[in-house]
Design a protein around this motif. Structure first.
Motif: not given
Length: 504
Positions: A23-37, A349-358
């Motif tokens: 998961g740490l190695a693929t953070r950027r790609q999973r973010f882009l995939t999340m946006l696309s899907r 304050t904290n601002v969050y973006t999720t990277l996982t599909p579930a």
């Protein structure tokens, strides 16, 4: 129907570490995939509409990520107006960005890619609670972090109990299923609220009983919850003390205020809690709460969680502060921005973006009102060795009490009710509370004090509180004078109010 298959495939620390590294190695790609899907593929997505309003497309975001990294890209998206404020995310206010106005509800931020196995409620710290659709895959993901925690603190062989409410509140069920998913036994599930089988609560009671039965059939023991209300904390203390006497101190999963109640009950009954480990969450683990727990001989650590996305941080085994957690960078991205409104005084304050599909709710630069000290450091604990190097501690809420044109920030409020008033009049971290209300159109604030404190001089309590609010060193400087002139403050003798999830 998915539960037997879920429980039949236990996870361990080795699988958890492999999953984390990937998961740490693929953070950027999973973010882009999340946006696309789940953003660009859905025309009604509030995030897609914000991006369109800002004139930002998928190719633009890929370029930002390539040039500035994930967090750098998110900061630029935020500055372009692509963010969601907490009131907007909760559906309490429309999204307004320039000429764009979007009426939103909490369900507009549901993750369309998740499978809703369970319907639960958030803890209700600032409202009556939000309905959350939970995917068992989301539970599995957070169980991996729990497995890393159990390994880091060497807790696998400890007797384990939960003191958290039954569904529709989800923390107790999640704690039970997480332990069972690791192949570990839940010895007792104490619940501050009874299992419901009334006209509106029977579905949750049925689900709870079903999970207890199925878990036994597949070898992952989840007991049927036992009703132990807050005033019977001695029951939990007695169970823990029994294990101390047998040389096997227990692990107890509860919220911070309930842990304090257990330890106070143990001291009053003369019970030995030495070595008992509390894992708390749901509300700030403050110095006052920690002191009450350690005074009974117990230990305490905390995780950091939001109902809408689950685990955010896991307790550090070599902490710089009592509430030090490792941010789960494989699961989410964190940037920080000043809170809106006056009186920030340098707070971010904290601002969050999720990277996982579930995750139950999608987040793309969603503002929270939580803040704290964020630092990247090598602590040398097993979670650091696994790759989690960002720490967050001294976690507080920016949600503030506003009255007579003055604001009282979360840190100042905690100092008043957990340090100043107990120091002068007795009690501890769960005996005092401030309650804001409106009476005939005027703002009023009550100091709520537990009857267990005995007789109190009302005028002395009010004067102490107002003097504290007038202290030049506090962030609320001058509020006491304003409240004194307006007659804002009063004293009420009753047990402090609790939420449905038993938070104070």
């Amino acid at each position: 129907l998915g539960l037997p298959f879920y429980l039949a495939r236990p996870v361990d620390r080795h699988f958890a570490r492999e999953h984390l590294h990937a998961g740490l190695a693929t953070r950027r790609q999973r973010f882009l995939t999340m946006l696309s899907r789940v953003v660009f593929a859905y025309p009604d997505s509030p995030y897609r509409k914000l991006l369109q309003h800002a004139g930002i497309g998928e190719a633009d975001i890929r370029g930002l990520v390539a040039d500035h990294g994930l967090e750098g890209a998110l900061e630029r998206l935020y500055d372009a107006g692509v963010h969601v404020r907490l009131d907007e995310f909760k559906g309490r206010a429309p999204i307004r960005r320039g000429s764009l106005t979007l009426s939103v509800t909490p369900h507009d931020f549901d993750n369309p890619g998740a499978r809703p196995h369970l319907l639960m409620s958030s803890g209700g710290s600032r409202s009556s609670g939000t309905r959350i659709r939970l995917d068992l895959e989301h539970y599995r993901q957070d169980t991996l972090y729990d497995a890393l925690f159990v390994d880091a603190f060497d807790l696998a062989g400890r007797p384990y109990a939960i003191w958290r409410p039954v569904p529709p509140w989800g923390a107790g069920l999640k704690g039970a299923l997480s332990h069972a998913k690791q192949g570990l036994r839940v010895e007792r599930w104490f619940s501050q609220r009874p299992v419901g089988f009334g006209p509106s609560s029977w579905p949750h009671g049925l689900v709870t009983g079903y999970i207890a039965i199925v878990s036994r059939l597949v070898g992952g023991a989840v007991p049927m919850p036992e009703h132990v209300p807050l005033e019977e904390a001695a029951t939990v203390a007695g169970w823990a003390a029994g294990h101390v006497a047998r040389g096997r101190p227990a692990l107890i999963n509860t919220n911070a205020a309930s842990a304090v109640r257990v330890c106070l009950a143990a001291k009053e009954a003369g019970l030995d809690m030495s070595g008992t480990q509390f894992r708390v969450g749901g509300e700030p683990l403050t110095a006052g709460k920690a002191a009450a727990i350690t005074a009974a001989g117990a230990r305490v650590v905390c995780h950091y969680t939001m109902s809408e996305i689950g685990r955010i941080g896991v307790a550090c085994a070599r902490p710089a502060a009592i509430d030090d957690v490792h941010i789960l960078e494989d699961k989410l991205a964190l940037i920080r921005r000043p809170p809106r409104g006056a009186g920030a005084n340098g707070v971010l304050t904290n601002v969050y973006t999720t990277l996982t599909p579930a995750v139950p709710k999608l987040m793309l630069n969603v503002e929270s009102d939580d803040y704290g000290t964020v630092e990247r450091r090598s602590c040398g604990c097993p979670l650091d060795e696994a790759g989690l190097g960002v720490h967050l501690h001294t976690i507080r809420s920016w949600e503030k009490l506003t009255s007579e044109g003055m604001t009282l920030g979360g840190a100042d409020l905690i100092r008043l009710v957990e340090e100043t008033l107990p120091r002068h009049f007795g009690g501890g971290a769960t005996d005092w509370q401030l309650v804001e209300e409106e009476v005939n159109g005027l703002p009023k604030v009550r100091i709520v004090a537990s009857p267990r404190l005995g007789p109190l001089d009302t005028q002395a309590v009010l004067a102490t509180a107002l003097n504290e609010l007038d202290a030049p060193s506090g962030g609320a400087y001058g509020m006491g004078q304003r409240w004194r002139a307006a007659g804002t403050l009063s004293l009420e003798r009753r047990e402090p109010y609790t939420t449905g999830a038993s938070k104070v």
